[in-house]
Design an enzyme around this catalytic site. Sequence first.
Site, short mmCIF file in Angstrom:
data_model
loop_
_atom_site.label_atom_id
_atom_site.label_comp_id
_atom_site.label_asym_id
_atom_site.label_seq_id
_atom_site.Cartn_x
_atom_site.Cartn_y
_atom_site.Cartn_z
NE ARG A 1 -3.86 -2.18 0.33
CZ ARG A 1 -3.67 -3.42 -0.10
NH1 ARG A 1 -2.57 -3.74 -0.77
NH2 ARG A 1 -4.58 -4.35 0.09
CB SER B 1 -8.75 -1.76 4.32
OG SER B 1 -9.12 -3.01 3.79
CD GLU C 1 -5.56 0.37 2.53
OE1 GLU C 1 -5.31 -0.58 3.29
OE2 GLU C 1 -6.25 0.24 1.50
C1 LIG Z 1 -15.57 -0.74 -1.14
C2 LIG Z 1 -14.11 -0.46 -1.30
C3 LIG Z 1 -13.23 -1.51 -1.47
C4 LIG Z 1 -11.86 -1.27 -1.62
N1 LIG Z 1 -11.03 -2.34 -1.79
C5 LIG Z 1 -9.71 -2.13 -1.95
C6 LIG Z 1 -8.83 -3.24 -2.13
O1 LIG Z 1 -9.23 -4.39 -2.16
N2 LIG Z 1 -7.51 -2.98 -2.27
C7 LIG Z 1 -7.00 -1.71 -2.27
O2 LIG Z 1 -5.78 -1.55 -2.42
N3 LIG Z 1 -7.82 -0.65 -2.09
C8 LIG Z 1 -9.15 -0.82 -1.93
N4 LIG Z 1 -9.98 0.24 -1.75
C9 LIG Z 1 -9.42 1.60 -1.64
C10 LIG Z 1 -9.42 2.45 -2.94
O3 LIG Z 1 -10.33 1.96 -3.91
C11 LIG Z 1 -8.02 2.55 -3.55
O4 LIG Z 1 -7.11 3.14 -2.65
C12 LIG Z 1 -7.99 3.34 -4.86
O5 LIG Z 1 -6.73 3.25 -5.48
C13 LIG Z 1 -8.34 4.82 -4.70
O6 LIG Z 1 -8.61 5.30 -6.00
P1 LIG Z 1 -9.43 6.61 -6.27
O7 LIG Z 1 -9.42 6.88 -7.72
O8 LIG Z 1 -10.76 6.51 -5.64
O9 LIG Z 1 -8.52 7.67 -5.50
P2 LIG Z 1 -9.01 8.94 -4.69
O10 LIG Z 1 -9.66 8.49 -3.42
O11 LIG Z 1 -9.76 9.86 -5.55
O12 LIG Z 1 -7.61 9.57 -4.31
C14 LIG Z 1 -6.74 8.90 -3.41
C15 LIG Z 1 -5.43 9.71 -3.34
O13 LIG Z 1 -4.76 9.66 -4.59
C16 LIG Z 1 -4.64 10.98 -5.16
N5 LIG Z 1 -4.92 10.82 -6.59
C17 LIG Z 1 -6.03 10.31 -7.17
N6 LIG Z 1 -5.88 10.23 -8.51
C18 LIG Z 1 -4.64 10.69 -8.78
C19 LIG Z 1 -3.87 10.83 -9.98
N7 LIG Z 1 -4.35 10.48 -11.19
N8 LIG Z 1 -2.60 11.33 -9.88
C20 LIG Z 1 -2.09 11.69 -8.70
N9 LIG Z 1 -2.77 11.58 -7.53
C21 LIG Z 1 -4.02 11.08 -7.58
C22 LIG Z 1 -5.64 11.84 -4.41
O14 LIG Z 1 -5.20 13.19 -4.35
C23 LIG Z 1 -5.66 11.18 -3.04
O15 LIG Z 1 -4.59 11.64 -2.26
C24 LIG Z 1 -11.36 0.05 -1.61
C25 LIG Z 1 -12.26 1.12 -1.45
C26 LIG Z 1 -13.62 0.85 -1.31
C27 LIG Z 1 -14.56 2.02 -1.17
#
Ligand SMILES: Cc1cc2nc3c(=O)[nH]c(=O)nc-3n(C[C@H](O)[C@H](O)[C@H](O)COP(=O)(O)OP(=O)(O)OC[C@H]3O[C@@H](n4cnc5c(N)ncnc54)[C@H](O)[C@@H]3O)c2cc1C
Length: 329
Positions: A155, A230, A325
């Site tokens: 992570r 998580s 996380e």
């Molecule tokens: C139901 C559920 C299940 C999940 N299961 C998992 C799992 O199994 N494994 C896992 O690892 N995670 C899991 N996650 C967590 C999450 O989906 C991941 O961390 C995912 O990568 C976040 O992506 P996002 O586009 O929503 O990022 P955001 O929440 O929009 O952003 C997260 C961070 O990244 C930055 N960011 C976003 N996009 C960019 C970009 N293009 N360039 C630079 N910075 C950027 C943002 O500024 C912020 O700091 C889960 C979440 C949920 C809600």
Amino acid sequence: MIDLKPYNTFGVSVKTPHLITVESKKALIEALRLHPNALILGKGSNILFTKDLQQPVIVIANQGITTENWENNLVKVTAAAGESWDDLVQYALSLDLCGLENLSLIPSSVGAAPIQNIGAYGVEQNQFFESCLALDCSNLTWVQFSKEECQFGYRNSFFKNEGKGRFIIWEVSYVLPSKAAELNITYAPLKNYFEEHPEIQPTPKKIAELVIAIRKSKLPDPSKLGNAGSFFKNPVIEEELALQLRREFSDLPTYPASDGVKVAAGWLIEKAGFKGYFNGDAGVHEKQALVLVNKGGASGKEIANLSVQIQKKVFDQFRIRLEPEVTIL
Ligand SMILES: Cc1cc2nc3c(=O)[nH]c(=O)nc-3n(C[C@H](O)[C@H](O)[C@H](O)COP(=O)(O)OP(=O)(O)OC[C@H]3O[C@@H](n4cnc5c(N)ncnc54)[C@H](O)[C@@H]3O)c2cc1C
């Protein structure tokens, strides 16, 4: 002022003065020229907003997936950062490419996947990652990052450390086998399923189907119950503390890690008495203690306060510090 409730899976209501959705490189650069301090957002599935933002938000929404043949039955798949991660997984499966099936249904954008090196059911995205293209916000130039340069860990990546806040990931490339050579069924429920059904061959599509069913049975759907998956990382502790704790708690789930012993954070939270606990609308999911949830009306501050309460009790009981996380803003 714009309400960010539809832009975060916790469904908390906070305001930003300005929200810009960008779909092209030109639009991204223009937006950054106007708002150099903007917050970058993907699908908002790993973020907890605790107060109104003073700065604008840029949502990365570029689209497109391309493929090119690589060497030895490998295919390079390049996806735009604004694509939904699960659409990329489904696309790869439709081409009979394997590798990403264990990562089905993670509600990430493609661009955020390398940031925390998403992982699930025995697989992490870095295993198939080839490179990514990012914009350096310090001088608005484009930089290609190799896998080594991304410094992936559990992570974790360069983008959460030295590169934090400086680079915007615009597209990501994975190299995927076109033959089912790399299937991973080490995660117990997958392993058990194929042992109990010897007549069924593990294929990427079958694994994806099982992973989706497992996820749906265990994790709340953010469209129905706000959450960010998580909330805490599984902590890695020193061998000595693990030995002491195993003497006190014989059922403590531990896993070997390169830098110590990994402990299941969900178990610690459950043992600390929080599984199913609610304070108003902020609470801990009744099926999975690692997932903090918003029943609808919780503020980000209430969820963050609950996370601190959990951290404190877990530390008092187990001498282990839980690290979020989720990005808390
Ligand atoms: C139901 C559920 C299940 C999940 N299961 C998992 C799992 O199994 N494994 C896992 O690892 N995670 C899991 N996650 C967590 C999450 O989906 C991941 O961390 C995912 O990568 C976040 O992506 P996002 O586009 O929503 O990022 P955001 O929440 O929009 O952003 C997260 C961070 O990244 C930055 N960011 C976003 N996009 C960019 C970009 N293009 N360039 C630079 N910075 C950027 C943002 O500024 C912020 O700091 C889960 C979440 C949920 C809600």
